[in-house]
Structures are given as C-alpha cells and as structure tokens.
Motif scaffolding. Structure first.
Motif, mmCIF file in Angstrom:
data_model
loop_
_atom_site.group_PDB
_atom_site.id
_atom_site.type_symbol
_atom_site.label_atom_id
_atom_site.label_comp_id
_atom_site.label_asym_id
_atom_site.label_seq_id
_atom_site.Cartn_x
_atom_site.Cartn_y
_atom_site.Cartn_z
ATOM 1 N N GLU A 55 0.611 -28.023 -52.703
ATOM 2 C CA GLU A 55 1.779 -27.098 -53.122
ATOM 3 C C GLU A 55 1.769 -26.446 -51.258
ATOM 4 O OE1 GLU A 55 -0.802 -26.732 -55.132
ATOM 5 O OE2 GLU A 55 0.517 -26.286 -56.648
ATOM 6 N N VAL A 56 2.868 -26.161 -50.687
ATOM 7 C CA VAL A 56 3.399 -25.837 -49.628
ATOM 8 C C VAL A 56 3.455 -24.221 -50.171
ATOM 9 C CG1 VAL A 56 5.315 -25.187 -48.456
ATOM 10 C CG2 VAL A 56 4.622 -27.646 -48.984
ATOM 11 N N TYR A 57 2.789 -23.774 -49.785
ATOM 12 C CA TYR A 57 1.338 -22.148 -48.955
ATOM 13 C C TYR A 57 3.244 -21.227 -48.485
ATOM 14 C CZ TYR A 57 -1.134 -23.926 -52.193
ATOM 15 O OH TYR A 57 -2.514 -24.293 -53.286
ATOM 16 N N VAL A 58 3.370 -20.170 -48.703
ATOM 17 C CA VAL A 58 4.014 -19.113 -47.819
ATOM 18 C C VAL A 58 3.703 -17.894 -48.466
ATOM 19 C CG1 VAL A 58 6.725 -17.917 -48.365
ATOM 20 C CG2 VAL A 58 6.510 -20.339 -48.851
ATOM 21 N N GLY A 59 3.868 -16.834 -47.725
ATOM 22 C CA GLY A 59 3.103 -15.855 -47.829
ATOM 23 C C GLY A 59 3.385 -14.873 -46.454
ATOM 24 N N ARG A 60 2.947 -14.022 -45.905
ATOM 25 C CA ARG A 60 3.559 -13.034 -45.315
ATOM 26 C C ARG A 60 4.885 -12.495 -44.902
ATOM 27 N NH1 ARG A 60 0.779 -11.782 -40.945
ATOM 28 N NH2 ARG A 60 1.750 -9.880 -41.230
ATOM 29 N N LEU A 61 5.314 -12.513 -46.583
ATOM 30 C CA LEU A 61 7.699 -12.403 -46.391
ATOM 31 C C LEU A 61 6.876 -10.792 -45.896
ATOM 32 C CD1 LEU A 61 8.388 -14.232 -49.693
ATOM 33 C CD2 LEU A 61 8.757 -15.038 -47.218
ATOM 34 N N ARG A 62 8.496 -10.894 -44.603
ATOM 35 C CA ARG A 62 8.848 -9.167 -44.738
ATOM 36 C C ARG A 62 9.882 -9.931 -43.619
ATOM 37 N NH1 ARG A 62 5.234 -12.177 -41.012
ATOM 38 N NH2 ARG A 62 4.453 -11.927 -39.154
ATOM 39 N N ALA A 63 10.876 -8.891 -44.292
ATOM 40 C CA ALA A 63 12.054 -8.795 -42.302
ATOM 41 C C ALA A 63 11.797 -8.049 -41.740
ATOM 42 C CB ALA A 63 12.590 -7.555 -42.906
ATOM 43 N N ASP A 64 13.244 -9.244 -40.357
ATOM 44 C CA ASP A 64 12.446 -8.732 -39.328
ATOM 45 C C ASP A 64 14.114 -7.976 -38.854
ATOM 46 O OD1 ASP A 64 12.550 -9.454 -35.940
ATOM 47 O OD2 ASP A 64 13.353 -11.031 -36.755
ATOM 48 N N PRO A 65 13.086 -6.312 -38.586
ATOM 49 C CA PRO A 65 14.452 -5.750 -38.471
ATOM 50 C C PRO A 65 15.310 -5.642 -36.849
ATOM 51 C CG PRO A 65 11.937 -5.129 -38.078
ATOM 52 C CD PRO A 65 11.619 -5.980 -38.173
ATOM 53 N N THR A 66 14.927 -6.800 -36.419
ATOM 54 C CA THR A 66 14.997 -6.693 -35.042
ATOM 55 C C THR A 66 16.266 -7.534 -34.557
ATOM 56 O OG1 THR A 66 14.105 -8.553 -33.976
ATOM 57 C CG2 THR A 66 13.234 -6.669 -33.486
ATOM 58 N N VAL A 67 16.564 -8.608 -36.526
ATOM 59 C CA VAL A 67 18.080 -8.677 -35.881
ATOM 60 C C VAL A 67 18.846 -8.817 -36.822
ATOM 61 C CG1 VAL A 67 17.551 -10.990 -34.009
ATOM 62 C CG2 VAL A 67 17.056 -11.604 -36.686
ATOM 63 N N PRO A 68 20.253 -8.585 -37.348
ATOM 64 C CA PRO A 68 21.275 -8.818 -38.811
ATOM 65 C C PRO A 68 20.170 -9.791 -39.266
ATOM 66 C CG PRO A 68 22.432 -8.199 -36.465
ATOM 67 C CD PRO A 68 21.145 -9.316 -36.642
ATOM 68 N N ASN A 69 19.966 -10.012 -40.399
ATOM 69 C CA ASN A 69 19.935 -11.236 -41.550
ATOM 70 C C ASN A 69 18.164 -11.542 -40.848
ATOM 71 O OD1 ASN A 69 21.487 -10.402 -43.048
ATOM 72 N ND2 ASN A 69 22.732 -11.729 -42.003
ATOM 73 N N GLY A 70 17.785 -11.142 -40.562
ATOM 74 C CA GLY A 70 15.927 -11.851 -39.920
ATOM 75 C C GLY A 70 14.824 -11.745 -41.112
ATOM 76 N N LEU A 71 14.218 -12.850 -41.117
ATOM 77 C CA LEU A 71 13.098 -12.893 -42.022
ATOM 78 C C LEU A 71 11.963 -13.810 -41.587
ATOM 79 C CD1 LEU A 71 12.075 -12.858 -45.122
ATOM 80 C CD2 LEU A 71 12.440 -14.810 -45.318
ATOM 81 N N ASN A 72 11.166 -13.432 -41.782
ATOM 82 C CA ASN A 72 9.197 -13.450 -41.500
ATOM 83 C C ASN A 72 8.452 -14.630 -42.159
ATOM 84 O OD1 ASN A 72 8.875 -13.342 -38.158
ATOM 85 N ND2 ASN A 72 9.240 -10.851 -39.233
ATOM 86 N N LEU A 73 7.986 -15.757 -42.457
ATOM 87 C CA LEU A 73 7.336 -16.026 -42.914
ATOM 88 C C LEU A 73 5.994 -16.943 -42.422
ATOM 89 C CD1 LEU A 73 10.434 -17.799 -43.455
ATOM 90 C CD2 LEU A 73 9.686 -18.498 -45.746
ATOM 91 N N TRP A 74 4.806 -17.079 -43.091
ATOM 92 C CA TRP A 74 4.314 -17.330 -42.694
ATOM 93 C C TRP A 74 3.981 -18.780 -44.022
ATOM 94 C CZ3 TRP A 74 1.071 -18.685 -39.108
ATOM 95 C CH2 TRP A 74 -0.942 -19.510 -39.197
ATOM 96 N N VAL A 75 4.026 -19.984 -43.351
ATOM 97 C CA VAL A 75 3.746 -21.337 -43.951
ATOM 98 C C VAL A 75 2.607 -22.257 -43.781
ATOM 99 C CG1 VAL A 75 4.878 -23.377 -44.670
ATOM 100 C CG2 VAL A 75 6.501 -20.889 -44.386
ATOM 101 N N VAL A 76 1.918 -22.669 -44.813
ATOM 102 C CA VAL A 76 0.676 -23.424 -45.267
ATOM 103 C C VAL A 76 0.524 -24.186 -45.850
ATOM 104 C CG1 VAL A 76 -2.126 -23.377 -44.498
ATOM 105 C CG2 VAL A 76 -0.894 -21.144 -44.212
ATOM 106 N N SER A 77 0.069 -26.182 -45.370
ATOM 107 C CA SER A 77 -0.125 -26.804 -45.862
ATOM 108 C C SER A 77 -0.896 -27.543 -45.696
ATOM 109 C CB SER A 77 1.730 -27.637 -46.465
ATOM 110 O OG SER A 77 1.201 -27.742 -47.488
ATOM 111 N N ASP A 78 -1.216 -28.543 -46.286
ATOM 112 C CA ASP A 78 -2.501 -29.760 -45.927
ATOM 113 C C ASP A 78 -1.397 -31.008 -45.551
ATOM 114 O OD1 ASP A 78 -3.644 -32.178 -46.000
ATOM 115 O OD2 ASP A 78 -5.536 -31.845 -47.662
ATOM 116 N N ASN A 79 -1.977 -31.006 -43.946
ATOM 117 C CA ASN A 79 -0.589 -32.109 -43.998
ATOM 118 C C ASN A 79 -1.492 -33.973 -44.466
ATOM 119 O OD1 ASN A 79 -3.583 -31.157 -42.221
ATOM 120 N ND2 ASN A 79 -3.473 -33.105 -40.946
ATOM 121 N N LEU A 80 -2.752 -34.033 -44.219
ATOM 122 C CA LEU A 80 -2.160 -35.208 -44.978
ATOM 123 C C LEU A 80 -2.126 -35.424 -46.751
ATOM 124 C CD1 LEU A 80 -6.377 -35.551 -43.618
ATOM 125 C CD2 LEU A 80 -4.075 -36.959 -43.034
ATOM 126 N N ARG A 81 -1.731 -34.272 -47.039
ATOM 127 C CA ARG A 81 -1.286 -34.568 -48.469
ATOM 128 C C ARG A 81 -0.372 -34.549 -48.564
ATOM 129 N NH1 ARG A 81 -4.408 -36.740 -52.488
ATOM 130 N NH2 ARG A 81 -2.818 -35.171 -54.342
#
Ligand SMILES: NC(=O)c1ccc[n+]([C@@H]2O[C@H](COP(=O)([O-])OP(=O)(O)OC[C@H]3O[C@@H](n4cnc5c(N)ncnc54)[C@H](OP(=O)(O)O)[C@@H]3O)[C@@H](O)[C@H]2O)c1
Length: 338
Positions: free
Chosen positions: A290-316
């Motif tokens: 899988e591609v794992y997604v976490g730390r989802l949060r709005a970016d309050p410094t711009v309109p329609n902004g979002l932050n994500l943290w995305v982790v995956s096994d590069n060899l898979r």
C-alpha cells in the motif's frame, strides 16, 4: 488459465529480486521464469517457487518466446536491450528512466492511468518511485477537487539507489560500531547519520534530475497543468520513501471529505490518528503493497490548501509491484499474447 513466459532483466539486483518475489506472491500466471543479468552473473541462481533457476545473460536472442520482460538493470541496459526484447516479441515493462519521457512510450501507474497501456508499441515505462506513491495518493483528490499546485519534499531510502547503496549503509554502520573508518563511494558524502539534499545529478536549473522527474512524470501521467515544486532528499533508511506533500486545489474541500475519498481509494491506506500516535513510517510500509497516508491537515496559509504525509515501500509500489501490476493490467485489458 493462459500462462506467460516472463523475463526479469537485472534479476540479481535490488528491484529484480523484489520483482521475482512479487510475481510469485501475486500468483502471476508464469509458465516459465527467465532471469537475465550481466555475463558475470550467468549460472548464479534465483529462487522461484522453492526451486533454483539459473540466471542467463541478457543479450540479443534471450527474449525469443518471452511474453513479458520486466527490466530493472539501469538506463543504459534498457536503452540497449529494450528495443531488442520488443523486436523479439516481448512486451517490455521498464523500471529505468530511459524511456519514460518518450512520447511513444506509455508511462503508467495502474491506479492512475491504466488506459495509457492500450497505445503501447512494445515498451512501457514504470515511473520513478517518488512519483508513483505521490500520484496514487493524489489522484482521487485531483479527480474531485482539481489540484493546481504541489510542493513536495521527499525523504528517500537508500535502497532506491540499488544493492551497492544497501551494502554501503550496512558497512558504514558496522564501521561506526567497531570504531573503524567510515568510507563512502556510492554517495558523495557519508549517508549514515546524515541527510543529503541530493538525488541523481544537478541540472542547469539547480534542481536535481530526480526532482525534475517528479515534475515531468506528474505532467505526463496525471495532468500537464499542475505546478510541481519538488525537493528530493536521501536519508539513511534502508527501505521506504516518505514524502511531505502540500497541495492547493481549485475547488474547496473539507479534510473529512478528503479522508473519506482516500479511505476508499485503490492502493491507499489511511493511517492517521495523531491522538493515538498513528501515522505511517517507513518501517510500517516495509514489504507492504500500500501507499500509506497520514498527517492529513488543512494548510491555513492559502485557500484550499492541504498537507499530507505519504509513505510507501520504494522497492514494492515504487518499482517491482507497479511493474507487476502493469503486467497484470496487460492481461486484464487483453493486451498480452495477442
Ligand atoms: N531501487 C529502487 O527503489 C528503484 C525504484 C524505481 C526504479 N529503479 C530503477 O530500477 C533499475 C535497477 O535498480 P536496482 O535498484 O535494482 O539496481 P541494482 O541493485 O544495482 O541492480 C541492477 C542489476 O542489473 C544488473 N545489470 C546491469 N547492467 C545489466 C545489463 N546490461 N544486462 C543485464 N543486467 C544488468 C546489475 O548487475 P551488476 O550490479 O553486477 O552490474 C544488477 O544485478 C534502475 O534503472 C533504477 O533506476 C529502482
């Protein structure tokens, strides 16, 4: 069920080894596995379904009767051998950067643009590992809210450089423990206990080639109108790339809506509950699809902004799995053995 002769070129390498494992784990319909590598590795063996299979030399004639050839032997080998393999009748799925930006070559992430496979002319390219995991996570968001800009910083594992880098980090760790001299040859600096803002060569615009791959490949695979601003960084982790991604979209969204989209997105696993310290790390992704997604949060410094943290096994997903999924999609779209 119809079965296929499958060659793996670069069979002794980091990705080649993972490709063979992935073909077996996903029960790809293989009638014969043909492991190919450089002459120095001829006669060595790879494990396939509990048996030792002898490695042959990747050269003209080696692809006769092969249906699919999964290449992971570097760009020079791909440039030289992929056209030969295609001429001999194999469909090539190439992991290197050699063919990715060729307009005649589909560049495919099966969760994002599987339809691009239909136009193949014998060679198909697997994108860069950092691009693959980023686009698997962003595609559902783009479809719903139209992404306009991506700012991404990567934290990339050393296995992305191949078997020699895995050996170098291990040797540096052993030297540190024993008080010996720490030597480097794969990377320009010590990688143990260090962070290098440098992957692949520097280009005239002061970005690295790895960074520009993320720009060009995002445009080719998903949308040429998205602005992409990348920084690619190597860290002393063996396996698993992480990415801090900031996006801006055209349409408004709530974080809850994005979370709901990602929870049902193919290939994505949401791992996001900060109150319980739940967020993905490379060790969580090690050996996983899988591609794992976490730390989802709005970016309050711009309109329609979002932050994500995305982790995956590069060899898979970043390499072997995406290539095998392309081979699976060739079967499901009726493109193999025509
Ligand atoms: N590692 C990743 O996460 C990743 C992700 C995406 C894409 N890729 C791409 O996949 C390719 C392979 O990467 P890797 O990490 O597996 O590298 P690697 O561990 O160095 O393995 C490459 C293998 O290919 C062999 N080889 C070299 N030239 C060959 C030729 N002409 N014919 C047949 N075999 C040949 C090498 O043999 P020798 O080492 O003995 O020369 C080695 O066994 C690269 O293009 C890389 O950019 C890697």
């Amino acid at each position: 069920m119809k079965t296929y002769r499958v060659a793996v070129v670069g069979a002794m390498g980091a990705v080649g080894t993972e490709m063979i494992k992935t073909l077996e784990q996903r029960a790809y319909p293989v009638s014969e596995l043909v492991p190919l590598d450089i002459p120095a590795n001829e006669g060595k063996t790879v494990k396939w379904k509990g048996q030792d299979v002898k490695v042959r030399v990747a050269k003209e004639g080696a692809f006769a009767g092969v249906d699919v050839a999964l290449f992971s032997a570097g760009a020079d080998a791909s440039l030289a051998l992929a056209p030969i393999a295609a001429r001999e009748g194999a469909i090539v799925v190439d992991n290197s950067s050699a063919w990715r930006m060729d307009p005649a070559v589909p560049l495919v992430v099966p969760e994002v643009n599987p339809e691009a496979l239909d136009a193949h002319k014998g060679i198909i390219a697997n994108p860069n590992c950092s691009t693959i995991q980023m686009l698997v996570a962003l595609k559902p968001i783009h479809d719903a809210y139209r992404i306009q800009r991506i700012v991404v910083s990567t934290y990339q594992a050393i296995s992305g450089t191949g078997a020699a880098a895995i050996a170098e980090l291990g040797a540096q760790a052993r030297a540190w423990v024993s008080g010996g001299k720490i030597e480097n040859s794969v990377y320009p600096r010590q990688i143990l206990f260090n962070v290098l803002p440098h992957i692949d060569v520097f280009l005239e615009n002061d970005y690295t080639k790895e960074e520009m791959k993320m720009v060009h490949e995002t445009h080719k695979i998903m949308d040429p109108n998205i602005q992409v601003n990348p920084t690619a960084v190597r860290i002393p982790v063996f396996r698993g790339h992480s990415e801090s991604i900031n996006i801006q979209t055209e349409k408004a969204f709530s974080v809850a809506q994005v979370r709901a989209l990602l929870e049902k997105a193919p290939g994505v696993k949401v791992m996001d509950d900060p109150s319980k310290l739940v967020y993905p790390t490379p060790l969580d992704a090690d050996g996983k699809d899988e591609v794992y997604v976490g730390r989802l949060r709005a970016d309050p410094t711009v309109p329609n902004g979002l932050n994500l943290w995305v982790v995956s096994d590069n060899l898979r997903k970043g390499a072997a799995l995406n290539a095998v999924q392309i081979a699976e999609t060739l079967v499901s779209r009726g493109l193999l053995g025509k």
